[in-house]
Design a protein around this motif. Structure first.
Motif, PDB file in Angstrom:
ATOM      1  N   ASP A 279       0.815  -1.228   0.000  1.00  0.00           N
ATOM      2  CA  ASP A 279       0.000   0.000   0.000  1.00  0.00           C
ATOM      3  C   ASP A 279       0.845   1.274   0.000  1.00  0.00           C
ATOM      4  OD1 ASP A 279      -2.198  -1.524  -0.066  1.00  0.00           O
ATOM      5  OD2 ASP A 279      -2.742  -1.271   2.073  1.00  0.00           O
ATOM      6  N   GLU A 280       2.006   1.242   0.699  1.00  0.00           N
ATOM      7  CA  GLU A 280       2.869   2.424   0.759  1.00  0.00           C
ATOM      8  C   GLU A 280       3.670   2.631  -0.531  1.00  0.00           C
ATOM      9  OE1 GLU A 280       3.103   0.393   3.911  1.00  0.00           O
ATOM     10  OE2 GLU A 280       1.375   1.698   4.264  1.00  0.00           O
ATOM     11  N   GLU A 281       3.735   1.624  -1.339  1.00  0.00           N
ATOM     12  CA  GLU A 281       4.575   1.694  -2.538  1.00  0.00           C
ATOM     13  C   GLU A 281       3.750   1.984  -3.794  1.00  0.00           C
ATOM     14  OE1 GLU A 281       8.122  -1.324  -0.989  1.00  0.00           O
ATOM     15  OE2 GLU A 281       6.253  -2.139  -1.757  1.00  0.00           O
ATOM     16  N   GLN A 282       2.588   2.608  -3.589  1.00  0.00           N
ATOM     17  CA  GLN A 282       1.767   2.968  -4.761  1.00  0.00           C
ATOM     18  C   GLN A 282       1.145   4.335  -4.565  1.00  0.00           C
ATOM     19  OE1 GLN A 282      -1.830   0.425  -5.063  1.00  0.00           O
ATOM     20  NE2 GLN A 282      -0.855  -0.692  -3.403  1.00  0.00           N
ATOM     21  N   TYR A 283       0.554   4.897  -5.623  1.00  0.00           N
ATOM     22  CA  TYR A 283      -0.027   6.249  -5.567  1.00  0.00           C
ATOM     23  C   TYR A 283      -1.531   6.185  -5.514  1.00  0.00           C
ATOM     24  CZ  TYR A 283       4.686   7.293  -6.925  1.00  0.00           C
ATOM     25  OH  TYR A 283       6.047   7.354  -6.938  1.00  0.00           O
TER      26      TYR A 283
END
Ligand code: KIV
Length: 272
Positions: free
Chosen positions: A268-272
């Motif tokens: 989740d943290e590695e996407q926009y």
């Protein structure tokens, strides 16, 4: 802690001769691309050699013979853009200086003009004396290379230690003297007995940089991919590996493959 005796903003051919005079050992490593050259230069390596070993390491050829002048210029210009402190020496590749001295000069000029390198390296002794002199007369610094000269591998047939026999050792000593007299600023001695290398280093005023030539010389050179353990099938006695990057990189890449396959990456943290 650095063991350098003097700080150099930019290492020059003169700095190397001074280092020899002051008893400071010279560090030299290969690099063939921008990212690696940045790291090598930031670590204060004195000389970066854009070696024709790029033919093996970067292109996967069995020998150094196939690499072309255009390809060497491409590698060298990438290194030049990265390195702010090191002296950058570029190998003139096989077939670009052996036929005559005018061709040798044309190749050296192309390297200097098109890559921005600071000096060239050639393999051999008295056989290429005229070429060396012509390049030097044009104001281009030349580094010699004696002992195991990989561009002549098919003449010798093996990569074993050179100059163990008296006649070969005598010729090497004469060639080193000739290179010094002609005006070369340094000589690489590759894979020869340590005793002979020390004798040569003591007999000339220019720096002798060894690879598999023992500790009695003025500096050392290694292929950076060997030092970092990115290559793992090449294990000569002279090589000290400081890392095992082949294994570390393989593990990291396998982990990435697993993470993609298992939908763990991206989270989740590695996407926009
Ligand atoms: O091409 C190269 O990397 C070299 C070193 C082994 C000295 O010539």
């Amino acid at each position: 802690m650095s063991t350098a005796k003097k700080e150099y903003k930019r290492v020059t051919v003169k700095s190397l001769v001074d280092m020899k005079k002051n008893g400071e050992k010279i560090s030299m490593l290969t690099a063939y691309d921008y990212s690696m050259a940045k790291i090598v230069d930031a670590a204060n390596v004195d000389v970066i050699l854009v070696g024709d070993s790029a033919s093996n390491v970067m292109a996967g050829h069995e020998t150094t013979l196939p690499i072309t002048l255009d390809q060497m210029i491409y590698h060298a210009s990438s290194v030049v853009r990265a390195a702010k402190r090191a002296l950058i020496v570029v190998d003139i590749p096989f077939g670009s200086y052996q036929s005559d001295s005018k061709e040798a000069l044309r190749s050296a000029i192309r390297i200097m003009k098109e890559s921005g390198g600071h000096a060239v390296k050639v393999e051999g002794g008295v056989e290429i004396k005229e070429s060396i002199k012509r390049i030097l007369n044009a104001g281009i610094p030349v580094m010699g290379h004696l002992g195991l000269t990989p561009q002549s591998i098919y003449k010798f047939g093996t990569y074993t230690v050179r100059a163990k026999e008296k006649h070969e050792a005598e010729k090497l000593k004469e060639d080193a003297k000739m290179l010094e007299k002609a005006g070369c600023f340094a000589i690489v001695l590759e894979k020869i007995p340590a005793k002979l290398a020390k004798e040569v280093a003591e007999s000339v005023s220019i720096p002798i940089i060894g690879i598999g030539a023992g500790n009695g010389v003025d500096g050392q050179v290694l292929v950076v991919h060997d030092l970092l353990g990115m290559t793992h099938e090449f294990n000569p006695r002279f090589l000290r590996r400081y890392l095992n990057l082949y294994e570390d990189m393989s593990n990291a890449i396998s982990q990435y493959v697993d993470d993609v396959k298992s939908c763990d990456f991206p989270n989740d943290e590695e996407q926009y």
